[in-house]
Structures are given as C-alpha cells and as structure tokens.
Design a protein around this motif. Structure first.
Motif, PDB file in Angstrom:
ATOM      1  N   PRO A  71      45.531 -13.889 -54.430  1.00 37.83           N
ATOM      2  CA  PRO A  71      45.541 -15.277 -54.367  1.00 37.83           C
ATOM      3  C   PRO A  71      44.119 -15.485 -53.734  1.00 37.83           C
ATOM      4  O   PRO A  71      42.888 -14.593 -53.223  1.00 37.83           O
ATOM      5  CB  PRO A  71      46.733 -15.225 -53.457  1.00 37.83           C
ATOM      6  N   ASP A  72      43.525 -16.698 -53.731  1.00 38.07           N
ATOM      7  CA  ASP A  72      41.829 -16.739 -53.342  1.00 38.07           C
ATOM      8  C   ASP A  72      41.687 -16.052 -51.925  1.00 38.07           C
ATOM      9  O   ASP A  72      40.909 -16.194 -51.533  1.00 38.07           O
ATOM     10  CB  ASP A  72      41.585 -18.347 -53.324  1.00 38.07           C
ATOM     11  N   ASN A  73      43.078 -16.479 -51.147  1.00 37.43           N
ATOM     12  CA  ASN A  73      42.518 -16.183 -49.651  1.00 37.43           C
ATOM     13  C   ASN A  73      42.486 -14.730 -49.878  1.00 37.43           C
ATOM     14  O   ASN A  73      41.690 -13.869 -48.550  1.00 37.43           O
ATOM     15  CB  ASN A  73      43.361 -16.514 -48.792  1.00 37.43           C
ATOM     16  N   GLU A  74      43.334 -13.817 -50.559  1.00 35.23           N
ATOM     17  CA  GLU A  74      43.262 -12.561 -50.616  1.00 35.23           C
ATOM     18  C   GLU A  74      42.273 -11.893 -50.796  1.00 35.23           C
ATOM     19  O   GLU A  74      41.884 -10.667 -50.242  1.00 35.23           O
ATOM     20  CB  GLU A  74      44.954 -11.763 -51.076  1.00 35.23           C
ATOM     21  N   LEU A  75      41.857 -12.446 -51.874  1.00 35.97           N
ATOM     22  CA  LEU A  75      40.549 -12.660 -52.444  1.00 35.97           C
ATOM     23  C   LEU A  75      39.559 -12.474 -51.887  1.00 35.97           C
ATOM     24  O   LEU A  75      38.353 -11.464 -51.625  1.00 35.97           O
ATOM     25  CB  LEU A  75      40.256 -12.658 -54.142  1.00 35.97           C
ATOM     26  N   ILE A  81      35.641  -7.443 -46.559  1.00 38.98           N
ATOM     27  CA  ILE A  81      36.448  -5.377 -46.286  1.00 38.98           C
ATOM     28  C   ILE A  81      35.424  -5.249 -47.565  1.00 38.98           C
ATOM     29  O   ILE A  81      35.154  -4.445 -46.490  1.00 38.98           O
ATOM     30  CB  ILE A  81      37.672  -5.282 -46.917  1.00 38.98           C
ATOM     31  N   ILE A  82      35.606  -5.179 -48.605  1.00 39.02           N
ATOM     32  CA  ILE A  82      34.439  -4.525 -49.086  1.00 39.02           C
ATOM     33  C   ILE A  82      32.722  -4.570 -48.741  1.00 39.02           C
ATOM     34  O   ILE A  82      32.083  -4.256 -48.401  1.00 39.02           O
ATOM     35  CB  ILE A  82      34.443  -5.065 -50.805  1.00 39.02           C
ATOM     36  N   GLY A  83      32.053  -6.229 -48.737  1.00 37.52           N
ATOM     37  CA  GLY A  83      31.126  -6.234 -47.590  1.00 37.52           C
ATOM     38  C   GLY A  83      30.829  -5.173 -46.422  1.00 37.52           C
ATOM     39  O   GLY A  83      29.711  -5.047 -46.716  1.00 37.52           O
ATOM     40  N   ALA A  84      32.258  -5.593 -45.594  1.00 33.27           N
ATOM     41  CA  ALA A  84      31.913  -4.379 -44.267  1.00 33.27           C
ATOM     42  C   ALA A  84      31.310  -3.399 -44.711  1.00 33.27           C
ATOM     43  O   ALA A  84      30.840  -2.918 -44.262  1.00 33.27           O
ATOM     44  CB  ALA A  84      33.287  -5.307 -43.879  1.00 33.27           C
ATOM     45  N   CYS A  85      31.967  -2.943 -45.891  1.00 34.66           N
ATOM     46  CA  CYS A  85      31.597  -1.548 -46.489  1.00 34.66           C
ATOM     47  C   CYS A  85      30.557  -1.135 -47.608  1.00 34.66           C
ATOM     48  O   CYS A  85      30.263  -0.354 -47.882  1.00 34.66           O
ATOM     49  CB  CYS A  85      33.005  -0.315 -46.866  1.00 34.66           C
ATOM     50  N   LYS A  86      29.496  -2.379 -47.178  1.00 30.71           N
ATOM     51  CA  LYS A  86      28.347  -2.317 -47.963  1.00 30.71           C
ATOM     52  C   LYS A  86      28.062  -2.004 -49.423  1.00 30.71           C
ATOM     53  O   LYS A  86      27.931  -0.716 -49.711  1.00 30.71           O
ATOM     54  CB  LYS A  86      27.682  -1.156 -46.907  1.00 30.71           C
ATOM     55  N   SER A 151      49.883  -5.303 -47.690  1.00 31.27           N
ATOM     56  CA  SER A 151      49.208  -5.566 -48.385  1.00 31.27           C
ATOM     57  C   SER A 151      48.309  -6.226 -47.754  1.00 31.27           C
ATOM     58  O   SER A 151      48.426  -6.298 -46.394  1.00 31.27           O
ATOM     59  CB  SER A 151      49.921  -6.577 -48.311  1.00 31.27           C
ATOM     60  N   LEU A 152      47.411  -7.141 -48.350  1.00 31.01           N
ATOM     61  CA  LEU A 152      45.851  -7.691 -47.749  1.00 31.01           C
ATOM     62  C   LEU A 152      46.970  -8.510 -47.438  1.00 31.01           C
ATOM     63  O   LEU A 152      46.559  -9.194 -45.988  1.00 31.01           O
ATOM     64  CB  LEU A 152      44.702  -8.246 -48.677  1.00 31.01           C
ATOM     65  N   LYS A 153      47.942  -9.526 -47.182  1.00 39.80           N
ATOM     66  CA  LYS A 153      48.127 -10.432 -46.972  1.00 39.80           C
ATOM     67  C   LYS A 153      48.797 -10.327 -45.877  1.00 39.80           C
ATOM     68  O   LYS A 153      48.801 -11.014 -44.612  1.00 39.80           O
ATOM     69  CB  LYS A 153      49.606 -11.010 -47.578  1.00 39.80           C
ATOM     70  N   GLU A 154      49.477  -9.401 -45.204  1.00 35.12           N
ATOM     71  CA  GLU A 154      49.890  -8.508 -44.196  1.00 35.12           C
ATOM     72  C   GLU A 154      48.621  -8.291 -43.141  1.00 35.12           C
ATOM     73  O   GLU A 154      48.808  -8.850 -41.663  1.00 35.12           O
ATOM     74  CB  GLU A 154      50.964  -7.296 -43.951  1.00 35.12           C
ATOM     75  N   LEU A 155      47.532  -8.099 -43.898  1.00 35.69           N
ATOM     76  CA  LEU A 155      46.616  -7.161 -42.775  1.00 35.69           C
ATOM     77  C   LEU A 155      45.579  -8.176 -42.490  1.00 35.69           C
ATOM     78  O   LEU A 155      44.912  -8.485 -41.701  1.00 35.69           O
ATOM     79  CB  LEU A 155      45.863  -6.591 -43.815  1.00 35.69           C
ATOM     80  N   GLU A 156      45.878  -9.145 -43.323  1.00 37.53           N
ATOM     81  CA  GLU A 156      44.332 -10.436 -42.816  1.00 37.53           C
ATOM     82  C   GLU A 156      44.845 -10.978 -42.093  1.00 37.53           C
ATOM     83  O   GLU A 156      44.086 -11.679 -40.392  1.00 37.53           O
ATOM     84  CB  GLU A 156      44.977 -12.038 -43.727  1.00 37.53           C
ATOM     85  N   ASN A 157      46.317 -11.422 -41.208  1.00 32.04           N
ATOM     86  CA  ASN A 157      46.944 -12.383 -40.112  1.00 32.04           C
ATOM     87  C   ASN A 157      46.897 -11.013 -38.893  1.00 32.04           C
ATOM     88  O   ASN A 157      47.285 -11.778 -38.084  1.00 32.04           O
ATOM     89  CB  ASN A 157      47.979 -12.906 -40.610  1.00 32.04           C
ATOM     90  N   ASP A 158      46.357  -9.778 -38.820  1.00 31.29           N
ATOM     91  CA  ASP A 158      47.442  -8.996 -37.981  1.00 31.29           C
ATOM     92  C   ASP A 158      46.080  -7.824 -37.681  1.00 31.29           C
ATOM     93  O   ASP A 158      45.834  -7.050 -38.209  1.00 31.29           O
ATOM     94  CB  ASP A 158      48.337  -7.783 -38.697  1.00 31.29           C
ATOM     95  N   LYS A 159      45.675  -8.427 -36.294  1.00 33.48           N
ATOM     96  CA  LYS A 159      44.187  -7.948 -35.606  1.00 33.48           C
ATOM     97  C   LYS A 159      43.627  -6.581 -35.858  1.00 33.48           C
ATOM     98  O   LYS A 159      43.223  -5.322 -36.263  1.00 33.48           O
ATOM     99  CB  LYS A 159      43.359  -8.400 -34.454  1.00 33.48           C
TER     100      LYS A 159
END
Length: 175
Positions: A71-75, A81-86, A151-159
C-alpha cells in the motif's frame, strides 16, 4: 518533504517498473523430462515480478494480500528506510511473497543474485531457510546476509521497533 508513493511512482516511471525478467525455474533435460532439484518449483517459463531495478542485489521480501507490492503508506515508509540507508528503489528488488507462496530463498536469491535479503513479516523457515533466527539479527547463510523484521505496517507505528531495525540496518550497511 515526504511525497506519496503514487507521486514518486509518477516521477520515476522509468525506474519504478516491473522488470519483466523471465527465467525458466526448472531446466528440462535432453529427454524432455523435468529434473527435480531440491527447493525449486517445477513450473517453467514463469517470471518474477519485482519493484525496483536491483542494481545492488538487495532483495526485500514483503507479504501483502491487498496490493501488488505494498500500500502507498507502507511503500513510502519503505522508501524512507531505504533512503536512510543511502539507497534507492533502483538499488533493490521488492518481491511480494504473497504472489509466490511456494517460492524459496534458493530460487529468489539465485535469480536476483542477492547479497542481502530483508525479510519483512516472513519467518526464515517460511522462506525455506533451514535455520531460524530472531527479529533484527543479522544472519549469514549461503553467501547472503539475512535480516528478519516485523511487517512494515507494524514497524511504521512503533518507535521502539523502528529503532531496533535501524540499529541492525546501520550495522548491515556500515552507516
């Protein structure tokens, strides 16, 4: 400024495409019979659909039943995440394992020539690995380095979980 995934896809039409690579997953012998190799499907002439260009041989496995990839929000979260890893989507191949439920690590890592495999919401054993390891542990096996995460969905909202992932990614990509 964060852009929605659909805007990014429109901006980078030539890089955010399915590769269309095809591979015969099971070679036929000279008699026309199909040889059975352990861990390989017997389907022939199929192709792997992935998002990204895989320029750095980094395979990202996701599982999503609702969309082709994510889904758009997970992408958007994944591209962050990918960008933070350069890195960028051009450096990776994102494969939705829901599309290929019987696919194994042998098939996918061989086809994508992977060096690094990120497993989001895919247990190592379910991916065909003969070893099991916990979230965020970098695991070397068969010439690859694997990282298993929720999952990305779980990670997205858990600092807290995001910070655990980030610690592992920093080690993995020497950041």
């Amino acid at each position: 400024m964060d852009l929605p995934a659909t805007v990014i896809a429109d901006l980078y039409q030539n890089t955010l495409i399915e590769t269309g690579n095809t591979v015969s997953k099971q070679p036929a012998d000279t008699t026309g019979a199909t040889k059975k190799e352990p861990g390989l499907r017997t389907t022939t002439g199929s192709s792997w659909s992935s998002l990204g260009e895989n320029q750095k041989n980094i395979l990202i496995i996701v599982k999503n039943t609702e969309t082709v990839y994510l889904p758009d929000n997970e992408l958007t979260f994944l591209t962050g995440i990918i960008g933070a890893c350069k890195l960028s989507l051009a450096d990776v191949a994102v494969v939705n394992l829901h599309t290929y439920p019987d696919a194994s690590y042998k098939e996918l890592t061989h086809f994508f020539k992977s060096k690094i495999v990120l497993l989001f919401d895919t247990e190592p054993a379910a991916f065909g690995l003969p070893i099991n390891f916990p979230f965020y542990q970098l695991q070397a096996f068969a010439g690859n380095t694997f990282l298993y995460a929720p999952s990305l969905k779980e990670l997205e909202n858990d600092k807290i979980e995001k910070s655990k992932l980030w610690v592992s990614l920093k080690r993995l990509f020497n950041l």
